[in-house]
Design a protein around this motif. Sequence first.
Motif, PDB file in Angstrom:
ATOM      1  N   GLU A 150      30.708  53.218  44.570  1.00  0.00           N
ATOM      2  CA  GLU A 150      30.507  52.216  43.512  1.00  0.00           C
ATOM      3  C   GLU A 150      31.761  51.994  42.681  1.00  0.00           C
ATOM      4  N   LYS A 154      33.872  48.489  42.291  1.00  0.00           N
ATOM      5  CA  LYS A 154      34.212  47.930  40.985  1.00  0.00           C
ATOM      6  C   LYS A 154      35.721  47.698  40.871  1.00  0.00           C
TER       7      LYS A 154
ATOM      8  N   GLU B  11      25.526  43.242  46.306  1.00  0.00           N
ATOM      9  CA  GLU B  11      26.971  43.440  46.222  1.00  0.00           C
ATOM     10  C   GLU B  11      27.703  42.364  47.015  1.00  0.00           C
ATOM     11  N   THR B 139      38.614  46.164  35.485  1.00  0.00           N
ATOM     12  CA  THR B 139      37.173  46.243  35.721  1.00  0.00           C
ATOM     13  C   THR B 139      36.652  47.668  35.542  1.00  0.00           C
TER      14      THR B 139
END
Lengths: 166, 166
Positions: A150, A154, B11, B139
Amino acid sequence: MTKKPPVAAPERTPYARLSEAGMHPILGYQLAQAGVVTTQVFDGLVRSRHELRRGEFTLLTLVHGNPGVTARQLARALGVKPPNVALWVDRLQALGLLTRERGDSDARVQHLRTTARGAALVDRLVKDLVAAERAALSTLSPAEHAMLVELLHKAALARGRMDSGP
Amino acid sequence: MTKKPPVAAPERTPYARLSEAGMHPILGYQLAQAGVVTTQVFDGLVRSRHELRRGEFTLLTLVHGNPGVTARQLARALGVKPPNVALWVDRLQALGLLTRERGDSDARVQHLRTTARGAALVDRLVKDLVAAERAALSTLSPAEHAMLVELLHKAALARGRMDSGP
DNA sequence: TATTGTTATACTCTATAACTATA
DNA sequence: TATAGTTATAGAGTATAACAATA
């Protein structure tokens, strides 16, 4: 309160056990090091048994998940240039794993779709690859493995705008 | 308790916004995607301004942190073959950034050390590169960024034994 | 005989440039 | 004129093979 002495962290490179020194906090370096492991897994499972290279496998899987996608969209998604996509599609089509189809409203584009054989292969290989990676990355707990995926996802979203590729 | 429906996670690939579908949990894929960002940062900061490629920069930094290290050790640490290390060392030596020195007890090996100029360059570039990566990876929170580095390091330690390279 | 490092070479991967067809 | 895709080609990057020097 006792304060820890300002010694450098003892992080060491895999295998050779050198000090990572300044490289340790550099994400690009750690990505490359971790990539050695995943490349080993991919080569052992996919590349050596089927005639699929990394880019081809990824493209095929994205086509499977996005039926009718075009080559241009795939080039942008993968961060590579259109000529490479054309070559990969050539090979995948020759292997009977996907089909090209001209667009109805715009005859310039080509909509890609997996064949039944391509779809079955993707389903199987993706499952095997996920399992093989989990087995190979024994240094990570399942929770750490999931978190790593994850966080990488990101991080990847920070990619800058690119016209058609990297 | 309400159970979530078994829909696929939404996603999406960076930029093109395709469904990642089966690729999402594959670590090798996420590494490659995240690598697009770090390569952009490296190229913009190090490669374009100095004449250093990724392997050369990493080698120079590891030499800086491990004075007297040999070419063979570096090949193992970096996961590349000895001939490549020889070429990188050639270039770094020609640029006046490191020195070769035959071993006293074993004249086969060559101990590598950074020159004053090489050491200064490493110190500066490492600092700049870390800062540039942090800025580019907007991010991720600082905590996430740090955790990502540690998880990647842990993943890389799963690398299998290799005689002299990948 | 085994190991370190080098040279020469080949292969893979990906990029740029030039072209065709369509809009 | 702009865009999707292809073809041809060139440049990185990394590997293998053969060799020299040393242990």
